[in-house]
Write an enzyme that holds these catalytic residues in place. Structure first.
Site, PDB file in Angstrom:
ATOM      1  N   ARG A 227      -7.286  -0.022  -0.957  1.00  0.00           N
ATOM      2  CA  ARG A 227      -7.755   0.874   0.292  1.00  0.00           C
ATOM      3  C   ARG A 227      -6.649   1.188   0.997  1.00  0.00           C
ATOM      4  O   ARG A 227      -5.765   0.101   1.370  1.00  0.00           O
ATOM      5  CB  ARG A 227      -9.033   0.442   1.084  1.00  0.00           C
ATOM      6  N   GLU A 256      -7.691  10.001   4.476  1.00  0.00           N
ATOM      7  CA  GLU A 256      -7.716  11.029   3.004  1.00  0.00           C
ATOM      8  C   GLU A 256      -8.532  12.106   3.358  1.00  0.00           C
ATOM      9  O   GLU A 256      -9.494  11.926   4.044  1.00  0.00           O
ATOM     10  CB  GLU A 256      -7.971  10.149   2.058  1.00  0.00           C
ATOM     11  N   HIS A 275      -5.452   9.322  -4.535  1.00  0.00           N
ATOM     12  CA  HIS A 275      -6.780   8.416  -4.823  1.00  0.00           C
ATOM     13  C   HIS A 275      -7.382   8.900  -6.288  1.00  0.00           C
ATOM     14  O   HIS A 275      -8.481   9.254  -6.074  1.00  0.00           O
ATOM     15  CB  HIS A 275      -7.617   8.520  -3.815  1.00  0.00           C
TER      16      HIS A 275
END
Length: 309
Positions: A227, A256, A275
């Site tokens: 993360r 993000e 991601h």
């Protein structure tokens, strides 16, 4: 008939499975709160990344289960879910191979500067930097893996052909195929490549910071497929700009989706993907089916296989 709200990217196999079990499946973009508030009568939700907290749960009186599409569940407010007697589940291990393969790719891309060399075909911006930096091979190196669950163990397994020495860190001891368990300081100080594969928690947030960068080799490459919150991004940018470490491969960042003006996208020693580590056909099928199975278990009066709260 009970209703289940699923994200529009959910694998068709999972949608079909839910329908065969007798549920009405509603497919939504899950891009905004309104996409959930348009269906406040649902009994279950198969959720991806959209934040889901008290303000939404309070308006969904029938909601009994939120199944997270993936391992991380930091976008779901667990305290609010407990307050409303909502079961939250995740899918550990379902996308471990896809994420582990992405970690290896980032080690290669960031270690050997492949992306920047490809850019030279059309853009000479980084020509001087690349002429002075050859990158490094993975083979024969020491690789630190922080977080040694399904993903970390898969990374260790996939590294077998590279003849590496793996130093692994986790709360509990595990067999390490290519090395041994180690302390965090051993990993920071000895590793040529460091891979972070942890969830974001109060304890892990910014665990990789300026002090940690000062312990690393100047030739070290940091890869994050956990993360974004694990790394103090400002400290990382400073470390990359000042050659405190050699490079970084990041599938996740602090905020993000990443903004176009994020300095990481301009640095010649950073490789960033949006991601996507968990995206492969196999992983999307596996994750969605596991999430759907737990929705069926809960809404049928049973216990979930992978409860979070």
């Amino acid at each position: 008939m009970k209703k289940v709200l699923v994200a529009n990217l959910t694998a068709k196999k999972a949608v079909k499975y839910l329908e065969e079990k007798g549920f009405e499946v509603i497919i939504s973009d899950q891009a905004s709160d309104d996409d959930f508030l348009s269906h406040t009568d649902v009994d279950g939700i198969l959720i991806m990344m959209h934040p889901f907290g008290e303000s939404l749960m309070a308006k969904m009186p029938n909601l009994k289960v939120i199944a997270r599409h993936g391992v991380g569940y930091d976008n779901v407010d667990l305290a609010a879910a407990a307050k409303h007697d909502i079961v939250v589940t995740n899918t550990p291990g379902a996308n471990a191979t896809a994420v582990a393969e992405t970690a290896i790719m980032h080690m290669l891309m960031a270690g050997r500067l492949y992306y920047q060399r490809r850019e030279l075909l059309t853009d000479a911006t980084n020509a001087a930097y690349l002429s002075a930096h050859n990158g490094q091979e993975i083979s024969g190196k020491t690789v630190g893996i922080i977080g040694f669950g399904h993903i970390g163990q898969n990374i260790d397994r996939l590294l077998t052909g590279f003849d590496v020495n793996v130093l692994a860190y986790a709360r509990h001891s595990h067999e390490v195929v290519n090395g041994r368990m180690a302390t965090l300081d051993e990993i920071y100080e000895q590793s040529d490549f460091i891979v972070t594969a942890l969830p974001a928690t109060p304890e892990t947030t910014h665990m990789i910071n300026a002090d940690v960068f000062s312990k690393m080799k100047s030739s070290a490459v940091l890869v994050n497929i956990g993360r974004g919150a694990l790394i103090d991004e400002a400290a990382l940018i400073d470390a990359l700009k000042n050659d405190v470490i050699a490079g970084a491969g990041l599938d996740v960042v602090e905020h993000e989706p990443i903004s176009a003006d994020n300095p990481l996208l301009q640095l010649p020693n950073a490789f960033v993907t949006p991601h996507v580590a968990m995206i492969s056909q196999e992983a999307m099928d596996n994750v969605a089916i596991k999430a759907a199975e737990d929705i069926v278990r809960v809404l049928s009066g049973g216990q979930p296989r992978f409860p979070v709260n």
